[in-house]
Structure formats: structure tokens, C-alpha cells
Design a protein around this motif. Structure first.
Motif, PDB file in Angstrom:
ATOM      1  N   LYS A 136       0.829  -1.277  -0.198  1.00 35.06           N
ATOM      2  CA  LYS A 136      -0.078  -0.061   0.125  1.00 35.06           C
ATOM      3  C   LYS A 136       0.714   1.111  -0.118  1.00 35.06           C
ATOM      4  O   LYS A 136       0.633   2.464  -0.716  1.00 35.06           O
ATOM      5  N   GLN A 137       1.799   1.257   0.804  1.00 36.92           N
ATOM      6  CA  GLN A 137       2.930   2.455   0.882  1.00 36.92           C
ATOM      7  C   GLN A 137       3.542   2.495  -0.428  1.00 36.92           C
ATOM      8  O   GLN A 137       3.648   3.863  -0.822  1.00 36.92           O
ATOM      9  N   ALA A 138       3.861   1.516  -0.942  1.00 34.88           N
ATOM     10  CA  ALA A 138       4.646   1.399  -2.418  1.00 34.88           C
ATOM     11  C   ALA A 138       3.678   2.093  -3.678  1.00 34.88           C
ATOM     12  O   ALA A 138       4.105   2.887  -4.309  1.00 34.88           O
ATOM     13  N   GLN A 140       1.078   4.090  -3.015  1.00 36.07           N
ATOM     14  CA  GLN A 140       0.972   5.572  -2.705  1.00 36.07           C
ATOM     15  C   GLN A 140       2.000   6.391  -3.037  1.00 36.07           C
ATOM     16  O   GLN A 140       1.932   7.610  -3.769  1.00 36.07           O
ATOM     17  N   GLU A 141       3.278   5.845  -3.116  1.00 41.66           N
ATOM     18  CA  GLU A 141       4.611   6.456  -3.504  1.00 41.66           C
ATOM     19  C   GLU A 141       4.485   6.565  -5.108  1.00 41.66           C
ATOM     20  O   GLU A 141       4.988   7.638  -5.708  1.00 41.66           O
ATOM     21  N   ALA A 142       4.191   5.593  -5.495  1.00 43.38           N
ATOM     22  CA  ALA A 142       4.048   5.575  -7.038  1.00 43.38           C
ATOM     23  C   ALA A 142       3.203   6.558  -7.488  1.00 43.38           C
ATOM     24  O   ALA A 142       3.210   7.349  -8.575  1.00 43.38           O
ATOM     25  N   ASP A 143       1.918   6.816  -6.922  1.00 44.65           N
ATOM     26  CA  ASP A 143       0.934   7.642  -7.146  1.00 44.65           C
ATOM     27  C   ASP A 143       1.475   9.261  -7.016  1.00 44.65           C
ATOM     28  O   ASP A 143       1.002  10.032  -7.997  1.00 44.65           O
ATOM     29  N   GLN A 144       2.099   9.399  -5.968  1.00 43.83           N
ATOM     30  CA  GLN A 144       2.754  10.510  -5.725  1.00 43.83           C
ATOM     31  C   GLN A 144       3.766  10.828  -6.888  1.00 43.83           C
ATOM     32  O   GLN A 144       4.082  12.066  -7.308  1.00 43.83           O
ATOM     33  N   GLN A 145       4.678  10.100  -7.281  1.00 40.46           N
ATOM     34  CA  GLN A 145       5.717  10.106  -8.219  1.00 40.46           C
ATOM     35  C   GLN A 145       4.861  10.577  -9.518  1.00 40.46           C
ATOM     36  O   GLN A 145       5.585  11.385 -10.387  1.00 40.46           O
ATOM     37  N   ASN A 146       3.672   9.782  -9.846  1.00 37.18           N
ATOM     38  CA  ASN A 146       3.150  10.286 -11.211  1.00 37.18           C
ATOM     39  C   ASN A 146       2.641  11.366 -11.039  1.00 37.18           C
ATOM     40  O   ASN A 146       2.311  12.161 -12.274  1.00 37.18           O
ATOM     41  N   CYS A 147       2.071  11.991  -9.916  1.00 36.37           N
ATOM     42  CA  CYS A 147       1.583  13.265  -9.962  1.00 36.37           C
ATOM     43  C   CYS A 147       2.658  14.488  -9.984  1.00 36.37           C
ATOM     44  O   CYS A 147       2.021  15.458 -10.242  1.00 36.37           O
ATOM     45  N   LEU A 148       3.715  14.073  -9.415  1.00 35.50           N
ATOM     46  CA  LEU A 148       4.821  15.266  -9.570  1.00 35.50           C
ATOM     47  C   LEU A 148       5.134  15.909 -11.071  1.00 35.50           C
ATOM     48  O   LEU A 148       4.978  17.177 -10.952  1.00 35.50           O
TER      49      LEU A 148
END
Length: 155
Positions: A136-138, A140-148
Motif C-alpha cells: 500500500k505504501q509503495a 501511494q509513493e508511485a501515485d505521488q511520483q506520477n502526480c509530480l
């Protein structure tokens, strides 16, 4: 095959007529025993365990019956145990102590097995929960990297 009799051939009830198309075995049928050392060992272990179980049940039933008889005769619990123990010969006393020891070890082995099973279950459950949290943490981090990159482009 033709036969010259005028009436049908009558066979005993234990025999059956086979057509020419049916397969019959002309060899074999003998008893063949293929016993492996593992099967002999398993048989020996099962026989020993069953013998000890049977002896234990008999000893337990004899002890319970003796205690009940002593208690029915008006003896107290301590006196009943002393009376029962006094009636046993030397080998019976040795067998009683030995079977009590085996019974105690069996109870220990069962309790340890249950403990290890529960411990393994809890460990697997904890590992599964930790893996779920890490996934789940990975995500969320992938989603944040995609939004950046989107945020940088908007600036």
C-alpha cells in the motif's frame, strides 16, 4: 466352436462362458508382496504406539476403578490413593510411573505442537499484514511520483 450335442452345454454356477473377444489372463494371479523398509518402519511405529495406548488405557481404567472402589468403601482420597498404591506389585508400580511419564510427555508434546502451530499462524498473519502495508505504501509513493510531473507542468 461347434459341439455335437443336441442340447445346450450346461456349466456349473461358478463358471461363466467367455466370448472369443474377451481377454483372459493365463499367467499371474499369484500373491506378490512388495514391502519397503519405510512401510516396515511405519508398521512398527504404529504397532508400538497402539500397544502403549492400549496399555495406558488399561492402566488408567484400572486406576479409576480401584479409586472408585476405595472411595465407595468409605476411604478418603488420600487413603484411597495409598490403598490402591499398596495393592500394586513392583512391576505394576514401575509400569504406572512409566505410563504416567509417557502421558505427561504426550501432554507436553501436544501443548508444544499447538503452541508452535499458533505461533506459525500469528507469524504468517503478521507477515501478510506487513506485506500489505508495504504494498500500500509503495502504491501511494508511485501515485505521488506520477502526480509530480503534472504539478511541475502546471507551474
Amino acid at each position: 466352436m461347434d459341439h455335437t450335442y443336441q442340447r445346450p452345454l450346461q456349466l456349473p454356477a461358478c463358471c461363466s462362458v467367455l466370448s472369443a473377444e474377451e481377454m483372459t489372463y493365463t499367467e499371474g494371479g499369484a500373491l506378490s508382496i512388495n514391502i519397503t523398509p519405510e512401510q516396515v518402519m511405519a508398521f512398527g511405529i504404529n504397532a508400538t504406539v497402539n500397544l502403549l495406548g492400549m496399555m495406558g488405557r488399561y492402566a488408567f481404567q484400572a486406576a479409576v476403578s480401584g479409586m472408585q472402589n476405595a472411595l465407595n468403601d468409605g476411604l478418603g482420597v488420600g487413603d484411597a490413593i495409598g490403598h490402591y498404591w499398596g495393592k500394586l506389585n513392583t512391576w505394576s508400580k514401575v509400569a504406572t510411573i512409566g505410563l504416567a511419564g509417557l502421558g505427561g510427555y504426550y501432554a507436553y508434546a501436544q501443548a508444544r505442537s499447538i503452541y508452535l502451530s499458533l505461533k506459525g499462524f500469528v507469524t504468517e498473519l503478521k507477515d501478510a499484514v506487513d506485506q500489505y502495508k508495504a504494498d500500500k505504501q509503495a502504491a501511494q509513493e508511485a501515485d505521488q511520483q506520477n502526480c509530480l510531473p503534472t504539478l511541475v507542468a502546471l507551474c
